[in-house]
Scaffold this motif. Sequence first.
Motif, mmCIF file in Angstrom:
data_model
loop_
_atom_site.group_PDB
_atom_site.id
_atom_site.type_symbol
_atom_site.label_atom_id
_atom_site.label_comp_id
_atom_site.label_asym_id
_atom_site.label_seq_id
_atom_site.Cartn_x
_atom_site.Cartn_y
_atom_site.Cartn_z
ATOM 1 N N TYR A 16 37.457 43.804 48.415
ATOM 2 C CA TYR A 16 37.513 43.668 46.957
ATOM 3 C C TYR A 16 36.191 43.095 46.480
ATOM 4 O O TYR A 16 35.686 42.122 47.049
ATOM 5 N N ALA A 17 35.616 43.698 45.463
ATOM 6 C CA ALA A 17 34.372 43.194 44.877
ATOM 7 C C ALA A 17 34.386 43.456 43.381
ATOM 8 O O ALA A 17 34.889 44.484 42.920
ATOM 9 N N CYS A 18 33.835 42.508 42.643
ATOM 10 C CA CYS A 18 33.849 42.632 41.193
ATOM 11 C C CYS A 18 32.628 41.942 40.599
ATOM 12 O O CYS A 18 31.893 41.234 41.280
ATOM 13 N N VAL A 19 32.424 42.165 39.316
ATOM 14 C CA VAL A 19 31.405 41.457 38.545
ATOM 15 C C VAL A 19 32.092 40.335 37.791
ATOM 16 O O VAL A 19 33.156 40.532 37.188
ATOM 17 N N MET A 20 31.490 39.140 37.842
ATOM 18 C CA MET A 20 32.047 37.984 37.140
ATOM 19 C C MET A 20 31.038 37.458 36.133
ATOM 20 O O MET A 20 30.112 38.141 35.757
ATOM 21 N N ARG A 37 31.094 38.934 42.899
ATOM 22 C CA ARG A 37 31.962 38.165 43.771
ATOM 23 C C ARG A 37 32.813 39.128 44.590
ATOM 24 O O ARG A 37 33.147 40.216 44.111
ATOM 25 N N GLY A 38 33.156 38.725 45.797
ATOM 26 C CA GLY A 38 33.927 39.630 46.640
ATOM 27 C C GLY A 38 34.744 38.908 47.687
ATOM 28 O O GLY A 38 34.634 37.700 47.890
ATOM 29 N N VAL A 39 35.577 39.687 48.360
ATOM 30 C CA VAL A 39 36.431 39.197 49.443
ATOM 31 C C VAL A 39 36.257 40.143 50.625
ATOM 32 O O VAL A 39 36.365 41.362 50.473
ATOM 33 N N PHE A 40 35.986 39.569 51.793
ATOM 34 C CA PHE A 40 35.870 40.378 53.005
ATOM 35 C C PHE A 40 36.897 39.913 54.030
ATOM 36 O O PHE A 40 37.379 38.771 53.975
ATOM 37 N N VAL A 41 37.238 40.804 54.956
ATOM 38 C CA VAL A 41 38.182 40.482 56.022
ATOM 39 C C VAL A 41 37.430 40.514 57.344
ATOM 40 O O VAL A 41 37.037 41.590 57.818
ATOM 41 N N ALA A 42 37.203 39.360 57.925
ATOM 42 C CA ALA A 42 36.526 39.308 59.221
ATOM 43 C C ALA A 42 37.442 39.900 60.287
ATOM 44 O O ALA A 42 38.648 39.626 60.300
ATOM 45 N N PRO A 43 36.915 40.740 61.201
ATOM 46 C CA PRO A 43 37.740 41.294 62.283
ATOM 47 C C PRO A 43 38.450 40.194 63.055
ATOM 48 O O PRO A 43 37.892 39.127 63.303
ATOM 49 N N ALA A 44 39.687 40.453 63.444
ATOM 50 C CA ALA A 44 40.516 39.432 64.085
ATOM 51 C C ALA A 44 39.865 38.851 65.339
ATOM 52 O O ALA A 44 39.993 37.656 65.622
ATOM 53 N N SER A 45 39.150 39.672 66.081
ATOM 54 C CA SER A 45 38.573 39.198 67.342
ATOM 55 C C SER A 45 37.535 38.094 67.131
ATOM 56 O O SER A 45 37.289 37.293 68.042
ATOM 57 N N LEU A 46 36.939 38.026 65.960
ATOM 58 C CA LEU A 46 35.934 36.989 65.706
ATOM 59 C C LEU A 46 36.563 35.594 65.675
ATOM 60 O O LEU A 46 35.878 34.596 65.887
ATOM 61 N N LEU A 95 37.303 48.454 45.934
ATOM 62 C CA LEU A 95 38.711 48.147 46.123
ATOM 63 C C LEU A 95 39.312 49.117 47.129
ATOM 64 O O LEU A 95 39.393 50.313 46.869
ATOM 65 N N ASP A 96 39.710 48.604 48.309
ATOM 66 C CA ASP A 96 40.394 49.458 49.265
ATOM 67 C C ASP A 96 41.881 49.111 49.264
ATOM 68 O O ASP A 96 42.355 48.362 48.386
ATOM 69 N N ALA A 97 42.637 49.622 50.216
ATOM 70 C CA ALA A 97 44.080 49.402 50.212
ATOM 71 C C ALA A 97 44.427 47.926 50.356
ATOM 72 O O ALA A 97 45.340 47.414 49.686
ATOM 73 N N THR A 98 43.692 47.219 51.208
ATOM 74 C CA THR A 98 43.935 45.786 51.375
ATOM 75 C C THR A 98 43.580 45.034 50.101
ATOM 76 O O THR A 98 44.297 44.118 49.678
ATOM 77 N N GLY A 99 42.478 45.419 49.482
ATOM 78 C CA GLY A 99 42.090 44.794 48.230
ATOM 79 C C GLY A 99 43.123 45.030 47.142
ATOM 80 O O GLY A 99 43.397 44.136 46.328
ATOM 81 N N ARG A 100 43.707 46.211 47.128
ATOM 82 C CA ARG A 100 44.738 46.511 46.138
ATOM 83 C C ARG A 100 45.946 45.606 46.338
ATOM 84 O O ARG A 100 46.524 45.094 45.367
ATOM 85 N N GLU A 101 46.333 45.387 47.603
ATOM 86 C CA GLU A 101 47.441 44.462 47.872
ATOM 87 C C GLU A 101 47.112 43.052 47.389
ATOM 88 O O GLU A 101 47.973 42.344 46.853
ATOM 89 N N LEU A 102 45.864 42.649 47.602
ATOM 90 C CA LEU A 102 45.442 41.319 47.148
ATOM 91 C C LEU A 102 45.541 41.209 45.632
ATOM 92 O O LEU A 102 46.057 40.210 45.105
ATOM 93 N N VAL A 103 45.060 42.209 44.936
ATOM 94 C CA VAL A 103 45.136 42.200 43.472
ATOM 95 C C VAL A 103 46.594 42.181 43.004
ATOM 96 O O VAL A 103 46.949 41.505 42.034
#
Length: 252
Positions: A16-20, A37-46, A95-103
Motif C-alpha cells: 500500500y502506498a499513498c500521497v499524504m 507514505r507506504g506499507v511493506f511486508v517483509a518476507p517471513a524468513s527475514l 494497492l495489491d490484494a494485501t493492501g486492499r485487505e489492510l484498507v
Amino acid sequence: MRESLGHDLVREHTVYACVMGSRAFGLATKGSDVDRRGVFVAPASLFWRFDKPPTHVSGPREEEFSWELERFCTLALRANPNVLECLHSPLVERLDATGRELVDLRDAFLSRRADASFRGYAAQQLGRLEADIRNHGEPRWKHAMHLLRLLMSCRDLLRTGTLTIDVGERRDALLAVRRGEMGWDEVRGWMRTLHDEADAAAARTPLPAEPDAARVEDFLVRVRRASAAAEAEVARARAAAPQETAADPLRG
C-alpha cells in the motif's frame, strides 16, 4: 547494507502506498511537496534471523517513508494520527490484494483512543508553536494551520465515527492561517473552540472504547503464513529444478 535492504523491501514488497500531507488534506499550494507514505511486508524468513528486518524505512525517494506491516498495525491500534490518516488518503498510488485487505480494516483501528492520541499530538505541536513565539516573535504559520486541521479531524472523528482527512470547505480559512492573515490570539481561540467541540463529541461518540485488535491480528497472522508458504514453494521449485553442471574440460 541495512539501508539498502530497507529500500529493496520498499521497492519489492510494498502493499500500500499513498500521497499524504497537504495534497491529501486538500491544502496543497503551488509549491507543496509530494509526501509519500507506504506499507511493506517483509518476507517471513527475514524474521527468523537475529537481525530483524527494519520496522520503518525512509526513502528510497525523497519525502518517502514506509512502515513494515506489523509496526504499522501496532501504531494504528494505538490511534497514531499519522498512521490512521495514511489509510484514509484519497491519493492511493499502489494497492495489491494485501493492501486492499489492510484498507478494508480501517474501521477496526478506530476507537476512542483517538481522542487522547490526536489531542496529545496537538498539545506537543502547540508547545512548539509557543516556543517559536517566545524565540522568534511569531509561530510557524504552516504548522499552526496543520494543528487546526488535526483538531478538526479529531472532533469530526469523535462526532461521526469516521475519519475524513480532506478539509473541504474549510480550505480557505486554513490557508489564511498559513499566510499569517489571522492573529495568534484569534488562532489560539479557534483551537480552544475545537477542543470544546471535541469534548462535547467525546461524550456521545459512536466510536468503540477499544479497537478490534483480534481482527487485525488475524489479518497479520494470515499475511505472515502466506509469506512463509510462498517462500517454501519457491524453495521446493528450486530444489526440483534440473541442476546445471559445468562442462568437463577433459571431454572437450
